[in-house]
Write an enzyme that holds these catalytic residues in place. Structure first.
Site, PDB file in Angstrom:
ATOM      1  N   LYS A  39       1.004  -0.918  -0.538  1.00 21.03           N
ATOM      2  CA  LYS A  39       0.213  -0.198  -0.182  1.00 21.03           C
ATOM      3  C   LYS A  39       0.561   0.629   0.356  1.00 21.03           C
ATOM      4  O   LYS A  39       0.948   2.472  -0.853  1.00 21.03           O
ATOM      5  CB  LYS A  39      -0.822  -0.369   1.188  1.00 21.03           C
ATOM      6  CG  LYS A  39      -2.161  -1.409   1.646  1.00 21.03           C
ATOM      7  CD  LYS A  39      -2.826  -1.625   2.282  1.00 21.03           C
ATOM      8  CE  LYS A  39      -4.415  -1.972   1.963  1.00 21.03           C
ATOM      9  NZ  LYS A  39      -5.346  -2.284   3.536  1.00 21.03           N
ATOM     10  N   ALA A  72      -0.494   1.693   5.697  1.00 23.43           N
ATOM     11  CA  ALA A  72      -1.202   0.464   6.690  1.00 23.43           C
ATOM     12  C   ALA A  72      -2.380  -0.751   6.260  1.00 23.43           C
ATOM     13  O   ALA A  72      -2.674  -0.971   5.811  1.00 23.43           O
ATOM     14  CB  ALA A  72      -1.661   1.121   7.668  1.00 23.43           C
ATOM     15  N   ASP A  73      -1.977  -1.608   7.212  1.00 20.73           N
ATOM     16  CA  ASP A  73      -2.842  -2.967   7.032  1.00 20.73           C
ATOM     17  C   ASP A  73      -3.941  -3.393   8.713  1.00 20.73           C
ATOM     18  O   ASP A  73      -2.415  -3.854   9.239  1.00 20.73           O
ATOM     19  CB  ASP A  73      -2.644  -3.778   6.385  1.00 20.73           C
ATOM     20  CG  ASP A  73      -3.476  -5.020   5.655  1.00 20.73           C
ATOM     21  OD1 ASP A  73      -4.989  -4.808   4.428  1.00 20.73           O
ATOM     22  OD2 ASP A  73      -4.054  -5.925   5.991  1.00 20.73           O
ATOM     23  N   THR A  74      -4.850  -4.036   8.205  1.00 21.93           N
ATOM     24  CA  THR A  74      -4.998  -4.270  10.260  1.00 21.93           C
ATOM     25  C   THR A  74      -5.792  -5.873   9.784  1.00 21.93           C
ATOM     26  O   THR A  74      -6.836  -5.937   8.763  1.00 21.93           O
ATOM     27  CB  THR A  74      -5.964  -3.789  10.426  1.00 21.93           C
ATOM     28  OG1 THR A  74      -5.228  -2.465  10.761  1.00 21.93           O
ATOM     29  CG2 THR A  74      -6.454  -3.524  11.865  1.00 21.93           C
ATOM     30  N   GLY A 103       0.086  -4.035  10.486  1.00 21.32           N
ATOM     31  CA  GLY A 103       0.952  -3.415   9.375  1.00 21.32           C
ATOM     32  C   GLY A 103       1.338  -1.593   8.922  1.00 21.32           C
ATOM     33  O   GLY A 103       0.419  -1.451   9.225  1.00 21.32           O
TER      34      GLY A 103
END
Length: 212
Positions: free
Chosen positions: A50, A72-74, A109
């Protein structure tokens, strides 16, 4: 300048209330991971994807090469299984039934990237415990519509906070950005908070949305 490679209103809210000035770009990437990839390296990989896609888009729009892009990634992880965004209300109910009365992990992340090739990635983990949730409570919550765009089918800053009995780690990490970690990292990249005196937040979350 900080650039958020996400259109998530929750991530924008966290950055804004923490006192950061930033721009946003849409970052469209494949979220398919290699077979067998574990959650932690997986969420790190998606955050970096991303950030890279966001940087490319930002530079196309005329952004400065010295700007810093945040990706970011959750993920919500129950045991070793990733619970993504529910495809429909039935799937949302099933996810909440699985989380009921159990402990799970929320991984975010975080990737910071600039056009000179400087990259910093990290994965922050928060442990969340749900009390047992009745079938009626689950149906009522799903009917509200809140779970449908959220990993694990819940938003801790919204109606699901009444399901939570304990958290260990960053609350804002569960919402979408680990602001304690991120604030320190952004300082190291030369990005400071600009309106700290007026932000009125607790660990990046406004007082009205604080978990209690």
């Amino acid at each position: 300048m900080l650039v958020l490679a996400s259109t998530s209103p929750r991530r924008s809210m966290l950055l804004h209330e923490a006192g950061f000035t930033f721009e946003t770009v849409k970052s469209t990437v494949s979220e398919t991971l290699p077979n067998g990839m574990l959650p932690k390296p997986g969420v790190r990989e998606l955050a970096e994807r991303k950030a890279r896609a966001g940087l490319e888009q930002w530079l196309k729009l005329g952004g400065d090469s010295l700007d810093v892009v945040l990706g970011a990634d959750t993920m919500v992880v129950l045991d070793t299984r990733i619970l993504g965004k529910p495809a429909n209300p039935q799937e949302a109910e099933e996810m909440l039934q699985e989380l009921s009365g159990r402990n799970h992990a929320v991984l975010t992340g975080v990737a910071l990237l600039d056009s000179l090739g400087k990259l910093k990635t990290e994965v922050i983990e928060t442990s969340v415990v749900f009390r047992p949730i009745s079938a009626k409570e689950i149906k009522d919550y799903v009917r509200s519509g809140e779970p449908m765009d959220k990993a694990g089918a819940y938003g801790i800053q919204g109606g699901a906070k009444k399901f939570v009995t304990a958290i260990e780690g960053s609350l804002t990490n569960v919402i979408g950005l680990p602001m304690e970690y991120l604030t320190e990292q952004l300082k190291a990249w030369g990005i400071e908070q600009t309106n700290i005196a007026s932000r009125g937040v607790y660990h990046g979350v406004s007082a009205s949305e604080r978990f209690t």
